[in-house]
Write a protein that holds these residues in place. Structure first.
Motif, PDB file in Angstrom:
ATOM      1  N   MET A 161       0.819  -1.202   0.000  1.00  0.00           N
ATOM      2  CA  MET A 161       0.000   0.000   0.000  1.00  0.00           C
ATOM      3  C   MET A 161       0.859   1.261   0.000  1.00  0.00           C
ATOM      4  O   MET A 161       0.533   2.259  -0.626  1.00  0.00           O
ATOM      5  CB  MET A 161      -0.937  -0.003   1.213  1.00  0.00           C
ATOM      6  N   ILE A 162       2.015   1.231   0.710  1.00  0.00           N
ATOM      7  CA  ILE A 162       2.866   2.412   0.756  1.00  0.00           C
ATOM      8  C   ILE A 162       3.341   2.795  -0.643  1.00  0.00           C
ATOM      9  O   ILE A 162       3.435   3.980  -0.974  1.00  0.00           O
ATOM     10  CB  ILE A 162       4.068   2.200   1.711  1.00  0.00           C
ATOM     11  N   ASP A 163       3.651   1.789  -1.485  1.00  0.00           N
ATOM     12  CA  ASP A 163       4.106   2.089  -2.837  1.00  0.00           C
ATOM     13  C   ASP A 163       3.045   2.861  -3.612  1.00  0.00           C
ATOM     14  O   ASP A 163       3.347   3.811  -4.332  1.00  0.00           O
ATOM     15  CB  ASP A 163       4.436   0.791  -3.581  1.00  0.00           C
ATOM     16  N   VAL A 164       1.791   2.454  -3.445  1.00  0.00           N
ATOM     17  CA  VAL A 164       0.696   3.128  -4.153  1.00  0.00           C
ATOM     18  C   VAL A 164       0.562   4.570  -3.686  1.00  0.00           C
ATOM     19  O   VAL A 164       0.340   5.479  -4.503  1.00  0.00           O
ATOM     20  CB  VAL A 164      -0.629   2.358  -3.934  1.00  0.00           C
ATOM     21  N   ARG A 165       0.702   4.819  -2.394  1.00  0.00           N
ATOM     22  CA  ARG A 165       0.545   6.176  -1.863  1.00  0.00           C
ATOM     23  C   ARG A 165       1.577   7.124  -2.444  1.00  0.00           C
ATOM     24  O   ARG A 165       1.339   8.335  -2.531  1.00  0.00           O
ATOM     25  CB  ARG A 165       0.683   6.167  -0.328  1.00  0.00           C
ATOM     26  N   PHE A 166       2.746   6.592  -2.835  1.00  0.00           N
ATOM     27  CA  PHE A 166       3.819   7.449  -3.342  1.00  0.00           C
ATOM     28  C   PHE A 166       4.042   7.306  -4.849  1.00  0.00           C
ATOM     29  O   PHE A 166       5.132   7.584  -5.350  1.00  0.00           O
ATOM     30  CB  PHE A 166       5.117   7.175  -2.577  1.00  0.00           C
ATOM     31  N   GLU A 167       3.030   6.884  -5.566  1.00  0.00           N
ATOM     32  CA  GLU A 167       3.131   6.907  -7.020  1.00  0.00           C
ATOM     33  C   GLU A 167       3.042   8.364  -7.487  1.00  0.00           C
ATOM     34  O   GLU A 167       2.043   9.041  -7.219  1.00  0.00           O
ATOM     35  CB  GLU A 167       2.003   6.091  -7.641  1.00  0.00           C
ATOM     36  N   PRO A 168       4.076   8.890  -8.160  1.00  0.00           N
ATOM     37  CA  PRO A 168       4.079  10.306  -8.528  1.00  0.00           C
ATOM     38  C   PRO A 168       2.853  10.741  -9.326  1.00  0.00           C
ATOM     39  O   PRO A 168       2.293  11.820  -9.063  1.00  0.00           O
ATOM     40  CB  PRO A 168       5.377  10.444  -9.334  1.00  0.00           C
ATOM     41  N   ASP A 169       2.431   9.919 -10.297  1.00  0.00           N
ATOM     42  CA  ASP A 169       1.265  10.303 -11.105  1.00  0.00           C
ATOM     43  C   ASP A 169       0.025  10.465 -10.228  1.00  0.00           C
ATOM     44  O   ASP A 169      -0.777  11.386 -10.432  1.00  0.00           O
ATOM     45  CB  ASP A 169       0.999   9.266 -12.194  1.00  0.00           C
ATOM     46  N   ARG A 170      -0.132   9.575  -9.283  1.00  0.00           N
ATOM     47  CA  ARG A 170      -1.287   9.638  -8.377  1.00  0.00           C
ATOM     48  C   ARG A 170      -1.241  10.923  -7.551  1.00  0.00           C
ATOM     49  O   ARG A 170      -2.262  11.619  -7.395  1.00  0.00           O
ATOM     50  CB  ARG A 170      -1.274   8.411  -7.474  1.00  0.00           C
ATOM     51  N   TYR A 227      13.458  13.373   6.360  1.00  0.00           N
ATOM     52  CA  TYR A 227      13.330  11.940   6.087  1.00  0.00           C
ATOM     53  C   TYR A 227      14.700  11.340   5.763  1.00  0.00           C
ATOM     54  O   TYR A 227      15.587  12.019   5.243  1.00  0.00           O
ATOM     55  CB  TYR A 227      12.390  11.705   4.900  1.00  0.00           C
ATOM     56  N   ARG A 228      14.847  10.063   6.021  1.00  0.00           N
ATOM     57  CA  ARG A 228      16.079   9.353   5.657  1.00  0.00           C
ATOM     58  C   ARG A 228      16.041   9.066   4.163  1.00  0.00           C
ATOM     59  O   ARG A 228      15.316   8.196   3.697  1.00  0.00           O
ATOM     60  CB  ARG A 228      16.182   8.040   6.445  1.00  0.00           C
ATOM     61  N   GLY A 237      12.745   7.374  -2.918  1.00  0.00           N
ATOM     62  CA  GLY A 237      13.451   7.310  -1.646  1.00  0.00           C
ATOM     63  C   GLY A 237      12.530   7.095  -0.460  1.00  0.00           C
ATOM     64  O   GLY A 237      12.876   6.378   0.490  1.00  0.00           O
ATOM     65  N   LEU A 238      11.350   7.706  -0.511  1.00  0.00           N
ATOM     66  CA  LEU A 238      10.404   7.526   0.587  1.00  0.00           C
ATOM     67  C   LEU A 238       9.942   6.081   0.692  1.00  0.00           C
ATOM     68  O   LEU A 238       9.702   5.562   1.793  1.00  0.00           O
ATOM     69  CB  LEU A 238       9.205   8.462   0.390  1.00  0.00           C
ATOM     70  N   VAL A 239       9.832   5.395  -0.440  1.00  0.00           N
ATOM     71  CA  VAL A 239       9.424   3.991  -0.433  1.00  0.00           C
ATOM     72  C   VAL A 239      10.596   3.082  -0.048  1.00  0.00           C
ATOM     73  O   VAL A 239      10.455   2.182   0.793  1.00  0.00           O
ATOM     74  CB  VAL A 239       8.865   3.584  -1.808  1.00  0.00           C
ATOM     75  N   ALA A 240      11.766   3.331  -0.629  1.00  0.00           N
ATOM     76  CA  ALA A 240      12.875   2.381  -0.491  1.00  0.00           C
ATOM     77  C   ALA A 240      13.744   2.611   0.741  1.00  0.00           C
ATOM     78  O   ALA A 240      14.301   1.646   1.283  1.00  0.00           O
ATOM     79  CB  ALA A 240      13.750   2.446  -1.749  1.00  0.00           C
TER      80      ALA A 240
END
Length: 391
Positions: free
Chosen positions: A1-10, A185-186, A40-43
């Protein structure tokens, strides 16, 4: 779910829906910065559930503010033609007195800092008659106080307020080329891109757009600005503001590194349960050393005109703030009016702080002092900065 939240197009689509427009202006690199930030926020960021919400909110705000600024400029072409004349820009390492100096200069009624509430919520354009009573002030202050509830002691380490000046990195966040993200953020890949590969000139162009947007409200005053991040990009700053009056603060970099590492750790605790002062110190050391080397090179290159830069030593400023302020005003060719000095004194009395603090220890950084000292020796010798006892 985190990956979806940070999809740039979205995120872009959500911001366009909120703003009611999809014109982000020229793609001068902001989309590349957004993509890198989201990756970076995802990984790498190790976000907790609250951190996900905070990061999504930060990105959405930056995107939405950019859309509002572009829409206002499109409808008011005179905004783009308005000059940003001779801004006073405070630069220098973090934790070297930049904030309290900024706050003191902000007491001068002929100067205008960008305030936190208007930087965070620039639409609609603030108006002179409600500049001190706009409902966005209370909204912004409530958000700040919520942060203190989540991480008690945060405001002790880093005082914030809706009606005090905000750093320029908050404005350049709309270009997604800003140190505000890599401090909060890291983001090891993102911050190394910022240091070594990113073209910061578009971010400074957006910075000017932001100031033009805010000054279109009719609130008078010469801009006074502040961000340690300018130290890393003095060339780009001068490209955009060739008439800027620069104030550089100076202090022993080793105590700066340990102090900013502790601050970064506290900031990151808002969004992550996995942060360490030692890891923050490694990033802070690389950034500080790189920034100081670059700044010495630019200042010695002859790019600045005579008298365009004023140096302020942290030790002198802490020993006698108003002797330093008076000397600064003389160097800037300004008159320090008695009423202005009285306002400054009242502010300092109400916000004594410790302006540098003793809530950090070099031993927490995991760095070898002798090695770091050699890396910053060029800077210290250039500006006559004495070694401080490590805290």
């Amino acid at each position: 779910m985190i990956d979806v939240r940070f999809e740039p197009d979205r995120l872009v689509e959500q911001a366009a829906e909120i703003a009611g427009t999809d014109d982000f202006g020229d793609d001068d690199g902001w989309r590349d910065g957004l993509d890198r930030l989201c990756d970076g926020l995802v990984a790498d960021a190790r976000l907790n559930p609250l951190g996900v919400e905070i990061a999504v909110m930060d990105i959405t705000r930056a995107l939405t503010n950019r859309l509002h600024i572009m829409a206002w400029r499109a409808g008011h072409p005179e905004v783009a033609a308005a000059p940003v004349a001779r801004p006073i820009v405070i630069v220098g390492q973090p934790r070297t007195g930049t904030t309290i100096l900024f706050d003191l200069l902000a007491q001068d009624p002929t100067l205008r800092p960008p305030l936190t509430w208007e930087v965070d919520n620039p639409h609609p354009v603030p108006q002179p008659q409600t500049y001190r009573s706009d409902p966005r002030i209370a909204q912004t202050q409530a958000s700040i106080e919520l942060s203190e509830q989540i991480v008690p002691g945060l405001l002790t380490h880093h005082p914030m307020g809706a009606t005090v000046g905000q750093e320029c990195v908050r404005m350049t966040s709309g270009a997604f080329c800003s140190m505000i993200f890599s401090v909060q953020y890291r983001l090891p890949g993102y911050y190394r891109w910022l240091l070594s590969d990113a073209d910061h000139r578009p971010a400074y162009r957006f910075h000017r757009m932001f100031l033009q947007h805010l000054q279109s409200d009719g609130v008078a005053g010469q801009w006074v600005l502040k961000s340690p991040a300018h130290l890393w990009q003095l060339d780009a700053l001068l490209d955009e503001y060739p008439d800027a009056l620069v104030v550089q603060t100076h202090r022993d970099p080793l105590n700066v590194i340990s102090s900013i590492a502790a601050l970064t750790h506290h900031l990151r605790r808002l969004a992550s349960d996995e942060s360490s002062i030692a890891e923050c110190a490694t990033q802070s050391c690389e950034e500080i050393v790189t920034g100081l080397d670059r700044a010495v090179t630019v200042r010695d290159s002859g790019r600045f005109a005579a008298g365009q830069v004023v140096d302020v030593h942290f030790a002198d400023f802490m020993r006698d703030p108003f002797a330093t302020v008076r000397a600064l005003y003389r160097a800037l060719g300004r008159e320090l009016e008695p009423a202005t000095e009285a306002r400054m004194r009242a502010f300092l009395a109400a916000h004594p702080g410790d302006h540098g603090g003793n809530r950090y220890r070099w031993s927490d950084t995991g760095l070898e002092a002798g090695e770091v000292r050699e890396r910053v020796r060029r800077y210290q010798q250039r500006y006559g900065i004495a070694d401080e006892a490590l805290k």
